[in-house]
Motif scaffolding. Sequence first.
Motif, mmCIF file in Angstrom:
data_model
loop_
_atom_site.group_PDB
_atom_site.id
_atom_site.type_symbol
_atom_site.label_atom_id
_atom_site.label_comp_id
_atom_site.label_asym_id
_atom_site.label_seq_id
_atom_site.Cartn_x
_atom_site.Cartn_y
_atom_site.Cartn_z
ATOM 1 N N SER A 6 13.349 10.450 -4.723
ATOM 2 C CA SER A 6 12.578 11.424 -5.508
ATOM 3 C C SER A 6 11.821 10.787 -6.672
ATOM 4 O O SER A 6 12.123 9.670 -7.101
ATOM 5 C CB SER A 6 13.546 12.457 -6.087
ATOM 6 O OG SER A 6 14.389 11.820 -7.020
ATOM 7 N N SER B 176 3.130 2.228 -1.942
ATOM 8 C CA SER B 176 4.542 2.091 -2.344
ATOM 9 C C SER B 176 4.863 2.897 -3.594
ATOM 10 O O SER B 176 6.034 3.223 -3.839
ATOM 11 C CB SER B 176 4.881 0.616 -2.576
ATOM 12 O OG SER B 176 4.011 0.083 -3.558
ATOM 13 N N GLY B 177 3.816 3.189 -4.387
ATOM 14 C CA GLY B 177 4.042 3.959 -5.618
ATOM 15 C C GLY B 177 3.650 3.216 -6.885
ATOM 16 O O GLY B 177 4.049 3.590 -7.983
ATOM 17 N N LYS B 178 2.807 2.182 -6.745
ATOM 18 C CA LYS B 178 2.392 1.377 -7.909
ATOM 19 C C LYS B 178 1.729 2.228 -8.984
ATOM 20 O O LYS B 178 2.068 2.123 -10.161
ATOM 21 C CB LYS B 178 1.390 0.283 -7.489
ATOM 22 C CG LYS B 178 1.926 -0.731 -6.528
ATOM 23 C CD LYS B 178 0.837 -1.677 -6.065
ATOM 24 C CE LYS B 178 -0.264 -1.020 -5.278
ATOM 25 N NZ LYS B 178 0.146 -0.472 -3.969
ATOM 26 N N SER B 179 0.766 3.061 -8.578
ATOM 27 C CA SER B 179 0.032 3.852 -9.583
ATOM 28 C C SER B 179 0.950 4.848 -10.257
ATOM 29 O O SER B 179 0.827 5.103 -11.462
ATOM 30 C CB SER B 179 -1.136 4.598 -8.928
ATOM 31 O OG SER B 179 -1.957 3.674 -8.285
ATOM 32 N N THR B 180 1.882 5.402 -9.493
ATOM 33 C CA THR B 180 2.834 6.356 -10.067
ATOM 34 C C THR B 180 3.701 5.646 -11.107
ATOM 35 O O THR B 180 3.916 6.147 -12.220
ATOM 36 C CB THR B 180 3.714 6.954 -8.940
ATOM 37 O OG1 THR B 180 2.848 7.442 -7.911
ATOM 38 C CG2 THR B 180 4.590 8.074 -9.445
ATOM 39 N N ILE C 51 0.843 -1.198 0.000
ATOM 40 C CA ILE C 51 0.000 0.000 0.000
ATOM 41 C C ILE C 51 0.884 1.256 0.000
ATOM 42 O O ILE C 51 1.848 1.336 0.766
ATOM 43 C CB ILE C 51 -0.979 -0.003 1.199
ATOM 44 C CG1 ILE C 51 -1.836 1.263 1.179
ATOM 45 C CG2 ILE C 51 -0.259 -0.167 2.532
ATOM 46 C CD1 ILE C 51 -2.944 1.261 2.224
ATOM 47 N N SER D 222 -1.188 12.266 1.479
ATOM 48 C CA SER D 222 -2.047 12.184 0.292
ATOM 49 C C SER D 222 -3.410 11.551 0.541
ATOM 50 O O SER D 222 -4.290 11.643 -0.295
ATOM 51 C CB SER D 222 -1.331 11.388 -0.806
ATOM 52 O OG SER D 222 -1.161 10.038 -0.396
ATOM 53 N N ARG D 223 -3.594 10.872 1.649
ATOM 54 C CA ARG D 223 -4.862 10.154 1.874
ATOM 55 C C ARG D 223 -5.460 10.555 3.207
ATOM 56 O O ARG D 223 -4.759 10.948 4.117
ATOM 57 C CB ARG D 223 -4.646 8.636 1.927
ATOM 58 C CG ARG D 223 -3.833 8.043 0.838
ATOM 59 C CD ARG D 223 -4.677 7.729 -0.386
ATOM 60 N NE ARG D 223 -3.797 7.630 -1.538
ATOM 61 C CZ ARG D 223 -3.201 6.513 -1.915
ATOM 62 N NH1 ARG D 223 -3.431 5.414 -1.267
ATOM 63 N NH2 ARG D 223 -2.397 6.508 -2.958
ATOM 64 N N LEU E 170 12.800 7.752 -9.356
ATOM 65 C CA LEU E 170 11.830 6.706 -9.688
ATOM 66 C C LEU E 170 11.700 6.578 -11.209
ATOM 67 O O LEU E 170 11.769 5.479 -11.767
ATOM 68 C CB LEU E 170 10.474 7.052 -9.055
ATOM 69 C CG LEU E 170 9.356 6.036 -9.266
ATOM 70 C CD1 LEU E 170 9.647 4.742 -8.510
ATOM 71 C CD2 LEU E 170 8.013 6.619 -8.806
ATOM 72 N N ASN F 134 11.535 2.939 -4.488
ATOM 73 C CA ASN F 134 10.853 4.244 -4.461
ATOM 74 C C ASN F 134 11.044 4.928 -3.113
ATOM 75 O O ASN F 134 10.109 5.436 -2.515
ATOM 76 C CB ASN F 134 9.357 4.067 -4.779
ATOM 77 C CG ASN F 134 8.688 5.414 -5.013
ATOM 78 O OD1 ASN F 134 9.358 6.419 -5.279
ATOM 79 N ND2 ASN F 134 7.365 5.442 -4.924
ATOM 80 N N GLU G 160 -1.409 -3.818 -13.036
ATOM 81 C CA GLU G 160 -1.144 -3.263 -11.699
ATOM 82 C C GLU G 160 -2.000 -4.033 -10.711
ATOM 83 O O GLU G 160 -3.225 -3.960 -10.743
ATOM 84 C CB GLU G 160 -1.493 -1.770 -11.693
ATOM 85 C CG GLU G 160 -1.205 -1.113 -10.362
ATOM 86 C CD GLU G 160 -1.705 0.327 -10.301
ATOM 87 O OE1 GLU G 160 -2.037 0.915 -11.346
ATOM 88 O OE2 GLU G 160 -1.785 0.850 -9.180
HETATM 89 P P1 ATP Z 1 -2.179 2.341 -3.123
HETATM 90 O O1 ATP Z 1 -1.610 1.104 -2.568
HETATM 91 O O2 ATP Z 1 -2.925 3.098 -2.102
HETATM 92 O O3 ATP Z 1 -2.976 2.143 -4.388
HETATM 93 P P2 ATP Z 1 0.124 3.089 -4.680
HETATM 94 O O4 ATP Z 1 1.085 2.007 -4.367
HETATM 95 O O5 ATP Z 1 -0.552 3.045 -6.010
HETATM 96 O O6 ATP Z 1 -0.935 3.288 -3.527
HETATM 97 P P3 ATP Z 1 0.813 5.817 -5.302
HETATM 98 O O7 ATP Z 1 -0.612 6.242 -5.294
HETATM 99 O O8 ATP Z 1 1.512 5.737 -6.629
HETATM 100 O O9 ATP Z 1 0.960 4.430 -4.530
HETATM 101 O O10 ATP Z 1 1.704 6.704 -4.323
HETATM 102 C C1 ATP Z 1 1.232 7.038 -3.014
HETATM 103 C C2 ATP Z 1 1.411 8.544 -2.795
HETATM 104 O O11 ATP Z 1 2.821 8.824 -2.758
HETATM 105 C C3 ATP Z 1 0.832 9.380 -3.946
HETATM 106 O O12 ATP Z 1 0.332 10.576 -3.401
HETATM 107 C C4 ATP Z 1 2.054 9.664 -4.817
HETATM 108 O O13 ATP Z 1 1.919 10.880 -5.537
HETATM 109 C C5 ATP Z 1 3.171 9.764 -3.765
HETATM 110 N N1 ATP Z 1 4.476 9.339 -4.280
HETATM 111 C C6 ATP Z 1 4.788 8.186 -4.907
HETATM 112 N N2 ATP Z 1 6.102 8.128 -5.181
HETATM 113 C C7 ATP Z 1 6.656 9.284 -4.709
HETATM 114 C C8 ATP Z 1 7.980 9.825 -4.673
HETATM 115 N N3 ATP Z 1 9.031 9.163 -5.171
HETATM 116 N N4 ATP Z 1 8.147 11.032 -4.105
HETATM 117 C C9 ATP Z 1 7.109 11.708 -3.574
HETATM 118 N N5 ATP Z 1 5.839 11.259 -3.562
HETATM 119 C C10 ATP Z 1 5.598 10.056 -4.122
#
Ligand code: ATP
Length: 202
Positions: A180, A12-16, A10, A146-147, A184, A177, A112
């Motif tokens: 920055s 971790s940055g998957k969607s990014t 959760i 963010s949440r 990434l 991740n 994803e």
């Molecule tokens: P979830 O498990 O809730 O679906 P996720 O794994 O898809 O989350 P993201 O939504 O991509 O994660 O990232 C979580 C938050 O962290 C978002 O607000 C995103 O913009 C931010 N974020 C991700 N990577 C970075 C980074 N390297 N630096 C700063 N902020 C980041």
Amino acid sequence: MISVALTGGIGSGKSTVAQIFAELGAFVVDADAIARLVVMPGGAAFAGVVERFGPGVVSVDGNIDRKALADIVFADAQARRDLESLTHPAIAAEIARRVAAAPPSCCATVLEIPLLTEITGASIRPQAVVVVDAPEEVVLERLAASRQMTRSEAIARIEAQASREQRIAIADFVIDNSSSLSHLGEQVERVWERLLNLESAP
Ligand code: ATP
């Protein structure tokens, strides 16, 4: 066309990362969005979920009350297994349908899928697994920013999921991740090149 699974804990940055892959030309399928779709009214798993968990999990607008359902399944392992056996087949069928609809010109499909590590044995057989990894403290800070999730809620979700080590054990590629967005992005581009090389390998 190479099929890739993208997973991670959760926040971790998957969607990014999925977004960056999409910009590089991948056809992205979001398993979480599909998981929400199958329990919407008329979705393949809606009736079964209501029958198993009762009208208490349906909110006044007729949709599944995801919070009520989450409260039940986080507290009861059998309830969680029952929910999974109702939803996973429907999710797998919809994933297969979407992947099959990828444009022929596309070089990679990226699925994803947050719970790949937890649902081993499912019918998902990617050619490569990409894991996005970040230290817990970094994730907690990002989620707080963010949440609308308290620190203790976020920790409970992290503890209910596979560990970082368990995820890394199934990875072909690990994307770090912890720093920055530009760091990434560079890593995702490098992994993308290697995925394309896998596709062209004999
Ligand atoms: P979830 O498990 O809730 O679906 P996720 O794994 O898809 O989350 P993201 O939504 O991509 O994660 O990232 C979580 C938050 O962290 C978002 O607000 C995103 O913009 C931010 N974020 C991700 N990577 C970075 C980074 N390297 N630096 C700063 N902020 C980041």
